[in-house]
Design a protein around this motif. Sequence first.
Motif, short mmCIF file in Angstrom:
data_model
loop_
_atom_site.label_atom_id
_atom_site.label_comp_id
_atom_site.label_asym_id
_atom_site.label_seq_id
_atom_site.Cartn_x
_atom_site.Cartn_y
_atom_site.Cartn_z
N GLU A 8 22.13 7.65 5.65
CA GLU A 8 20.72 7.92 5.97
C GLU A 8 19.87 7.92 4.70
OE1 GLU A 8 19.18 8.22 8.97
OE2 GLU A 8 21.11 7.49 9.69
N LYS A 64 19.20 4.33 3.93
CA LYS A 64 18.18 3.74 4.81
C LYS A 64 16.78 4.08 4.34
CE LYS A 64 20.93 3.71 9.09
NZ LYS A 64 21.08 4.30 10.45
N TYR A 98 15.84 2.03 1.32
CA TYR A 98 15.46 0.68 1.74
C TYR A 98 14.02 0.67 2.29
CZ TYR A 98 20.21 -1.31 1.41
OH TYR A 98 21.42 -1.79 0.99
N ARG A 99 13.68 1.66 3.09
CA ARG A 99 12.34 1.69 3.69
C ARG A 99 11.26 1.81 2.62
NH1 ARG A 99 14.94 5.22 7.85
NH2 ARG A 99 15.24 3.91 9.67
N THR A 117 12.92 -2.76 7.32
CA THR A 117 13.87 -3.17 6.29
C THR A 117 14.42 -4.59 6.51
OG1 THR A 117 15.69 -2.10 7.50
CG2 THR A 117 14.55 -0.80 5.82
N ARG A 176 19.00 -6.08 -0.94
CA ARG A 176 19.82 -4.99 -0.40
C ARG A 176 20.99 -4.66 -1.33
NH1 ARG A 176 19.48 -3.49 4.99
NH2 ARG A 176 17.83 -4.52 6.17
N ASN A 222 11.04 4.89 12.03
CA ASN A 222 11.76 3.65 12.30
C ASN A 222 10.81 2.49 12.54
OD1 ASN A 222 14.24 4.86 12.01
ND2 ASN A 222 14.51 5.25 14.19
#
Length: 345
Positions: free
Chosen positions: A67, A70, A73-74, A86, A94, A328
């Motif tokens: 998490e 993630k 990345y965002r 993403t 990445r 999200n």
Amino acid sequence: MELLEEPILIQNEDDAIDVLKSYYDGEVADDKVVDFEFDGWPSLEVRLTGDNYKGTITPTVMVGFIELQKEVYRTFAYAKYGTFNTNKLTHKERDELELRVYVKDGSSILNVDFQALLESFMTNSLSKLTGKQVVFTVLSIGLMFAGTSAYKSFLDDRKNQRSHELELRKEDNNAKEKKALVDGMTFMSKEESKRLELMNKIINSTAHSSNVKAHAESAQISLVKSFKKADTIEIAGITLDTEEVKELIKNAKKEFNQVRLDGTYRILTVDSSVPDIFKVKIINTINERRFTALVRDETLQSEYKTIIKNAEWSKKRVDLAITAKEFNDEIKEAVIIKAIEYVSK
């Protein structure tokens, strides 16, 4: 974009805040890049104790770090592509932004080194962003994802929120005991609180860094929750036992992040048919994201509404400052807080 000479050595949070403050105070122009080198910072270190935490990492803890990845990345997707989606990131990006979690042999110490991915991002983003945007994104990620002040602030916020929840159940003796436990926790000194106040003021001053802060806070919930099975955890210099961790994270959950979506837009439609409501459908000129936003215009002569109407009529672009809630990559409750006529750069 000009790279300023004399690299600054960043060894801790204070060094990073000083660089951000130089932009915030106008000592460095937005289009210039302060050259700096990392030395042992930023890195996130966590120490776990318990039968399952001896040179190993459990699936539960792995979920917490996934998490965290993630949310990293965002933040980079928004910084580089103007979207929290993403899917915009390339395979190469990445790989370069992938976190490495090191587990020290024979111990329960986990270390995440952010230095390499921040250096990679800075190198690859100079052509797309202003110097200020690059530096604020890079250093804010170090401060918010790996900084001791950020984690102490998270724990302090959870303490206050949980204490309030238990106060509402004050007739319950069990709740009284839990409240006493929570209220007895101390995470920040007065000096640390002052530093946090300055750091937050600076980070909240730009869309790029304030979005970093929002996603880091979301990651902190998942990460600390993943440690709940350990006998004790040590993070940001704070040691907590199982009971304390479980009490702090009770009812904590990831929610919509309060984010900024500032950028250049085209006005697709304007709807003022409902009294006191001015609603527009807009499209971002960079990532082509479409959504609807309300307009908050507190100027004496409805200046922002006039600019938006003229932009729709003339089919011209317009620069908008927007607050919204995001989860999200879903956007809701978008509000335009400022509109400026677009000027070609």
